[in-house]
Design an enzyme around this catalytic site. Structure first.
Site, PDB file in Angstrom:
ATOM      1  N   LYS A   1       0.818  -1.213   0.000  1.00 40.25           N
ATOM      2  CA  LYS A   1       0.000   0.000   0.000  1.00 40.25           C
ATOM      3  C   LYS A   1       0.862   1.277   0.000  1.00 40.25           C
ATOM      4  CE  LYS A   1      -3.635  -2.492  -0.337  1.00 40.25           C
ATOM      5  NZ  LYS A   1      -4.183  -3.475   0.508  1.00 40.25           N
TER       6      LYS A   1
HETATM    7  C1  LIG Z   1      -5.335  -4.560   0.738  1.00 39.50           C
HETATM    8  C2  LIG Z   1      -6.818  -4.450   0.756  1.00 39.50           C
HETATM    9  C3  LIG Z   1      -7.567  -4.784   1.888  1.00 39.50           C
HETATM   10  C4  LIG Z   1      -6.974  -5.475   3.077  1.00 39.50           C
HETATM   11  O1  LIG Z   1      -6.051  -4.721   3.762  1.00 39.50           O
HETATM   12  P1  LIG Z   1      -5.317  -5.415   5.019  1.00 39.50           P
HETATM   13  O2  LIG Z   1      -4.614  -4.300   5.689  1.00 39.50           O
HETATM   14  O3  LIG Z   1      -4.384  -6.449   4.446  1.00 39.50           O
HETATM   15  O4  LIG Z   1      -6.375  -6.029   5.861  1.00 39.50           O
HETATM   16  C5  LIG Z   1      -8.916  -4.517   1.895  1.00 39.50           C
HETATM   17  N1  LIG Z   1      -9.534  -3.991   0.823  1.00 39.50           N
HETATM   18  C6  LIG Z   1      -8.856  -3.689  -0.300  1.00 39.50           C
HETATM   19  C7  LIG Z   1      -9.598  -3.060  -1.444  1.00 39.50           C
HETATM   20  C8  LIG Z   1      -7.481  -3.933  -0.380  1.00 39.50           C
HETATM   21  O5  LIG Z   1      -6.823  -3.675  -1.525  1.00 39.50           O
END
Ligand SMILES: *Cc1c(COP(=O)(O)O)cnc(C)c1O
Length: 385
Positions: free
Chosen positions: A184
């Site tokens: 991210k």
């Molecule tokens: C990465 C992602 C998540 C999950 O995030 P985590 O921090 O791994 O729980 C949820 N929704 C979307 C759209 C994502 O891309």
């Protein structure tokens, strides 16, 4: 041709992050402690002072947000099929029923006009996703919220740097969950944070995120800590640690710089691909894109190769790529449980069928950007129908 493989994504971690983590290791306090609190306050300052809870993931934040607001069996929660499984799993975890609504053709965000048609007596919440970092239309969302008295939980996994009409996502009065997963825009390895505008709800989520332990037990670290606590609910183990928060504090200081590089690369891609039979990601007038992803879409009707073959060709040329997302309605578990079928969400399926997420991250060099551009152009131009 490139000598070295260019991964589709890499975190931007350097000497500052290394130093910050070493400091935590040497401090003797490696779990949730003072740095996690500092990180929460730093995030809060960026988000108009709203209360922020740092957690183990974005998923944890969405789960607790639904649970703490009483969403459960018999309730329907509307979300998008163009998302990661987590958005739907959390709805299932609280015992509610996920209802999918198709996306807008251009942004890939849930289509609020269709959401309104899907609202029933049982609808309790909407869980929108700011796909790729392009904000959903917040005014439209909040109008639906107010008109139908709905709870909103924003999946802002891609949106820590997203802006809607000059204001950051997370500041529009809804519970908003960010992800700091490895890929991210801001990363703590694993991690997340949830913005909770209502203080009572924030307290409830805080308690649920650490075994259900009474609120004062949160401050057990330090000289004034005590051994006493009470359990107020069967909570979860969803807290962030200071090792993660140390990374988060550095990443937050770097965020604007990293975003500037993402925007620069996105502009270069847009200039380079404008004459090709592809659909470029849009940035509507109300949005400042966070460019978590660069979702290029191939107009395969003008090409002799499929999206899969295109990605294979890129890989052969040492360039990584990915696809976001395999629609929720394509996964066998969800199909069997909810009866979703192919063809039911035509815009999502078309979007998915055309989409290629190109490498776009701050540590890419100008040469890396050039290589992506040159290879995408060559592959497309040598396969015109
Ligand atoms: C990465 C992602 C998540 C999950 O995030 P985590 O921090 O791994 O729980 C949820 N929704 C979307 C759209 C994502 O891309």
């Amino acid at each position: 041709m490139r000598q070295e493989f260019l991964p589709y994504n890499l975190p931007d971690l350097g000497a500052e992050e290394e130093e910050a983590v070493i400091q935590v290791l040497r401090s003797g306090w490696i779990s949730r402690g003072p740095l996690t609190q500092q990180f929460e306050m730093a995030l809060s300052r960026e988000l108009e002072g709203k209360a922020v809870l740092a957690l183990s993931s974005c998923t944890a934040g969405m789960h607790l947000a639904l649970l703490a607001q009483g969403i459960g069996p018999g309730d329907e929660v509307i979300t998008t099929p163009l998302t990661f499984a987590a958005s739907v799993n959390v709805i299932i975890h609280v015992g509610a029923t996920p209802v999918l609504v198709d996306v807008e053709e251009d942004t890939g965000n849930i289509d609020f006009a269709q959401v309104e048609q899907a609202i029933t007596e049982k609808t309790k919440a909407i869980l929108p996703v700011h796909y790729a970092g392009h904000a959903v239309d917040m005014e439209h969302l909040n109008r639906l919220r107010d008109r139908y008295h709905l709870i909103i939980v924003e999946d802002a996994a891609h949106a820590i740097a997203s802006v809607y009409r000059g204001r950051r996502i997370g500041t529009f009065g809804n519970v908003t969950s960010f992800s700091f997963y490895a890929t991210k825009n801001l990363t703590t390895g694993e991690g997340g944070a949830v913005v909770v505008p209502d203080p009572d709800l924030a307290e409830k989520i805080r308690v649920l995120s650490l075994h259900g332990m009474s609120a004062h037990a949160w401050n057990r670290y330090g000289e004034k800590g005590s051994w006493g606590y009470t359990i107020e609910a069967p909570g979860f183990k969803y807290n962030m640690t200071d090792l993660q928060a140390a990374l988060g504090l550095v990443q937050l200081r770097k965020l604007e710089r990293m975003q500037e590089r993402r925007r620069q690369i996105a502009r270069q891609f847009a200039q380079a691909f404008g004459d090709l039979p592809v659909i470029l990601p849009v940035e509507r007038e109300y949005a400042q894109h966070a460019w978590h992803l660069y979702p290029l879409r191939l107009q395969t009707e003008y090409l002799t190769i499929s999206r899969e073959e295109f990605i294979d060709q890129l890989t052969l040329r040492n360039i990584g790529a990915s696809v976001h997302f395999i629609p929720i309605s394509h996964h066998p578990y969800f199909q069997q449980r909810y009866g979703w079928k192919r063809g039911q969400f035509p815009k999502t399926e078309r979007f998915f069928g055309q989409e290629v997420s190109l490498p776009l991250y701050p540590s890419m060099t100008d040469q890396d950007v050039h290589d992506v551009v040159a290879n995408v152009r060559e592959i497309v131009l040598s396969h015109l129908a």
